[in-house]
Design a protein around this motif. Structure first.
Motif, short mmCIF file in Angstrom:
data_model
loop_
_atom_site.label_atom_id
_atom_site.label_comp_id
_atom_site.label_asym_id
_atom_site.label_seq_id
_atom_site.Cartn_x
_atom_site.Cartn_y
_atom_site.Cartn_z
N ALA A 1 -29.22 -7.37 28.29
CA ALA A 1 -27.78 -7.39 28.41
C ALA A 1 -27.16 -8.22 29.50
O ALA A 1 -26.33 -8.89 29.54
N MET A 2 -28.12 -8.37 30.57
CA MET A 2 -27.81 -9.05 31.77
C MET A 2 -28.05 -10.44 31.64
O MET A 2 -27.44 -11.38 32.50
N THR A 3 -28.82 -10.81 30.64
CA THR A 3 -29.04 -12.53 30.58
C THR A 3 -27.61 -13.22 29.99
O THR A 3 -26.97 -12.61 29.23
N PRO A 4 -27.30 -14.24 30.83
CA PRO A 4 -26.03 -14.90 30.47
C PRO A 4 -25.87 -15.32 29.32
O PRO A 4 -26.84 -15.74 28.66
N GLY A 5 -24.70 -15.07 28.73
CA GLY A 5 -24.30 -15.90 27.12
C GLY A 5 -24.94 -14.92 26.16
O GLY A 5 -24.89 -15.15 24.98
#
Lengths: 316, 346
Positions: A39-43
């Motif tokens: 979930a923390m991955t951008p986009g």
């Protein structure tokens, strides 16, 4: 004997099963969840996350996930780490050697030194040595390991520059001497508390034995002092220590946790901390199971060891 | 039966002015007050007294098994073979225990180390004192186990103490004590914890071994039945002092000290059984604790013959009072002998 073995294997299996159940559900109850890293991955959109969850089977009900995990575990597939997709067993295995090296060295130091200090303290009860050993043990038990580790790093690594501040080897060196130099500080810091614990137990066990009638008999038949101490006092006082040693086996994982973190030692303790930070559920579950198995094995070895050392005790 | 040896030969053990004090919280409490005695080869001296009389402490002092100098002081002489054991270093003392003096204890159940085989426990006594090969030591262990009457010694030597009865364990302890053929055997109530039948067997065994080896024996007990079985001479102890000493027959049939008379009248007698002629004799009161001894004769508060102004003024000496081989520690001995003798049931 066969009955005893069967009994213990069954008991151990049931215990491990219960631990796995509780562990699995408690970990999944914790906030965050396995997807929090993605979930923390951008986009990353919610649709992406749902797709990943479906891929990993995380959209199924928990009991189904548990049974799936359990079935795989029984055939040797403990799942893959979320971090690098390598099999959990491989990850645990890789880190275990570092921990065994550290724990092994520190255990040798603490058992040898702790036994010696405990026995001498009991033989010379209320002497200056005994008081100093008692006070020393209290201090060692009171100092937090991380503080002692940081002070040791400050003095011996930063100020004096005698020893490396952390990790297991110098990249590019990896000779035996290099390993040993890296081992000195963490193993002594780790041993400090264990020497204290071990010496207190050993002192108490020795005092239990020292006034026994058979010790007096041994003196009365003209045995040299050293023989009385070794064959009739220490020999008997070590029996309860076997149980203690068995109980210490599972602390391989948790026991060195702080030390490994302070000295950036690539062992199981640090793996556990890191895995918690990453929400790496398969590895956490793997370590939990590993710890449970070690507890069962440790208890079993202790019981067998005590039975071997003490003819009064029969297995069954 | 052994004959009491004549006083012309040197005694095996000669104790002179043995005084033992226990230290606690900066205070020294005397528990044994300057006792003297000799034991000759082949002779059995019984040391008799109630609990707390100092008899066990005396035996431990002879073996130098009392706590170290921080907790107790021992003065006087314990001479064996011309050497005062109290002056030996602990290391030298190690070579005396075993070949010179050996000891058997009251508690056969706890006197053996439960984690070593009984054969090994006997063997280790030999190994540290004699230059013998493994096979020779093994033979000697078998010989000793046979001597003390343990059946099937080949099998028994590899048993652990836990697999043996109290009587068998006491036999093992005796075998251990005899392993180095000691000149003096100290037996500290060796039969107290045993059944009466086993007790008789053990006493017979000790007597039998003494006949064969000619060793001297110091037998500590509170049981006059046992004394009558085994002793040649008797020494009665009260509150850390010897109060009467003499040959077995003399002490048993003509006890002089009121304390000894009391002890003897408290032994049940077969002749009185069924007659119910009255209660068994008792001695009123308790043994005074060390450090709280009354003035004068320590026994006077419990003594039926005590006279105020006589017995509570001075400690009587151990004196012959007309019978050189049967001294007694009593100020009123002549009066008692004259007036009260007919009242005594003994």
């Amino acid at each position: 004997m066969l009955r005893f073995l069967l009994n213990r294997v069954l008991q151990g299996a049931v215990l491990i099963l219960i631990v796995s159940m509780i562990g699995f559900f408690v970990i999944n109850l914790a906030p965050g969840g396995p997807l929090s890293q993605y979930a923390m991955t951008p986009g990353m959109s919610q649709a992406d996350l749902d797709r990943i969850a479906a891929q990993m089977g995380l959209d199924r009900p928990l009991p189904v996930q548990y049974l799936d995990w359990l079935g795989n575990m029984l055939i040797g597939d403990w799942g893959n780490s979320y971090r690098d997709q390598s099999p959990v067993l491989d990850v645990v295995w890789r880190h275990m050697w570092a921990t065994l090296l550290l724990m092994g060295t520190s255990t040798v130091i603490s058992v040898a030194l702790g036994t010696l200090v405990g026995v001498l303290g009991a033989l010379k009860r209320y002497s200056i040595f005994d008081y100093m050993a008692t006070v020393g043990a209290m201090i060692a038990l009171s100092i937090p390991t991380f503080w002692f580790g940081l002070v040791a790093i400050f003095i011996f690594a930063l100020e004096l520059g005698w020893l490396p501040a952390g990790s297991m080897y110098t990249v590019g060196d990896q000779s035996l001497g290099d390993y040993l130099i890296h081992l000195i500080m963490p193993s002594i810091v780790l041993a400090l508390v264990n020497v204290a614990i071990w010496s207190r137990y050993m002192r108490a066990a020795t005092l239990d034995v020292i006034d026994q009638d058979y010790v007096r008999t041994a003196k009365a038949k003209g045995l040299p002092h050293l023989r009385v101490v070794s064959a009739h006092i220490v020999r008997n006082a070590l029996i309860p220590m076997i149980t203690l040693a068995g109980l210490q086996l599972p602390t391989i994982i948790g026991g060195a946790l702080v030390t490994e973190t302070v000295f950036t030692w690539p062992g199981l303790g640090r793996l556990f901390i890191d895995s918690l930070g990453y929400n790496d559920y398969p590895v956490i579950m793997g370590l939990l199971m590993f710890s449970a198995i070690l507890t069962v094995i440790g208890n079993f070895l202790a019981d067998v060891g005590v039975a071997l050392a003490d003819p009064r005790i029969r297995l069954g | 039966m052994t004959t009491p040896s004549s006083s012309t030969t040197d005694p095996v053990l000669s104790v002179r002015d043995l005084t033992i004090r226990f230290k606690a919280r900066g205070r020294e409490t005397p528990v044994v007050h300057g006792i003297d005695f000799d034991i000759h080869g082949g002779e059995t001296l019984a040391l008799v007294g109630e609990s707390g009389s100092g008899k066990s402490v005396t035996s431990f002092a002879l073996m130098r098994l009392l706590p170290d100098a921080r907790h107790c002081t021992i003065e006087g002489q314990v001479n064996i073979g011309g050497v005062n054991l109290l002056e030996l270093t602990e290391r030298k003392m190690t070579s005396v225990r075993g070949p010179k003096i050996a000891m058997i204890f009251q508690e056969p159940l706890t006197s053996l180390n439960p984690v070593h085989r009984v054969g090994d426990q006997i063997a280790e006594a030999i190994r540290y004192h004699r230059k013998m090969t493994r096979a020779q030591i093994r033979d000697r262990v078998l010989e000793l186990l046979t001597l003390v009457g343990i059946p099937d010694p080949e099998r028994r030597m590899s048993a652990y103490p836990g697999a043996m009865s109290g009587g068998m364990r006491q036999r093992v302890v005796i075998a251990m004590a005899l392993a180095l053929e000691p000149d003096l055997l100290i037996a500290d109530e060796p039969t107290t914890a045993l059944d009466v039948t086993v007790q008789a067997q053990i006493l017979e065994l000790l007597r039998d071994i003494q006949n064969r080896t000619g060793m001297a024996m110091l037998f500590i007990t509170h049981d006059f039945g046992v004394v009558a079985e085994i002793a040649d001479r008797v020494m009665v102890m009260y509150s850390g002092r010897i109060v009467e000493e003499g040959r077995l027959e003399d002490v048993l049939t003509q006890p002089r000290m009121p304390y000894t008379q009391g002890l003897l009248s408290s032994v049940p007698r077969l002749e009185d059984a069924g007659l119910r002629t009255g209660a068994l004799g008792t001695i009123e009161g308790f043994v005074p604790t060390a450090g709280n001894l009354p003035d004068g004769c320590s026994f006077h508060p419990r003594c039926p013959h005590a006279r105020p102004g006589v017995c509570d003024t001075a400690m009587p000496a151990l004196e012959p009072h007309g019978r050189p081989d049967h001294p007694v520690r009593c100020l009123r001995i002549e009066d008692i002998a004259a007036s009260d003798m007919e009242d005594l049931s003994v």
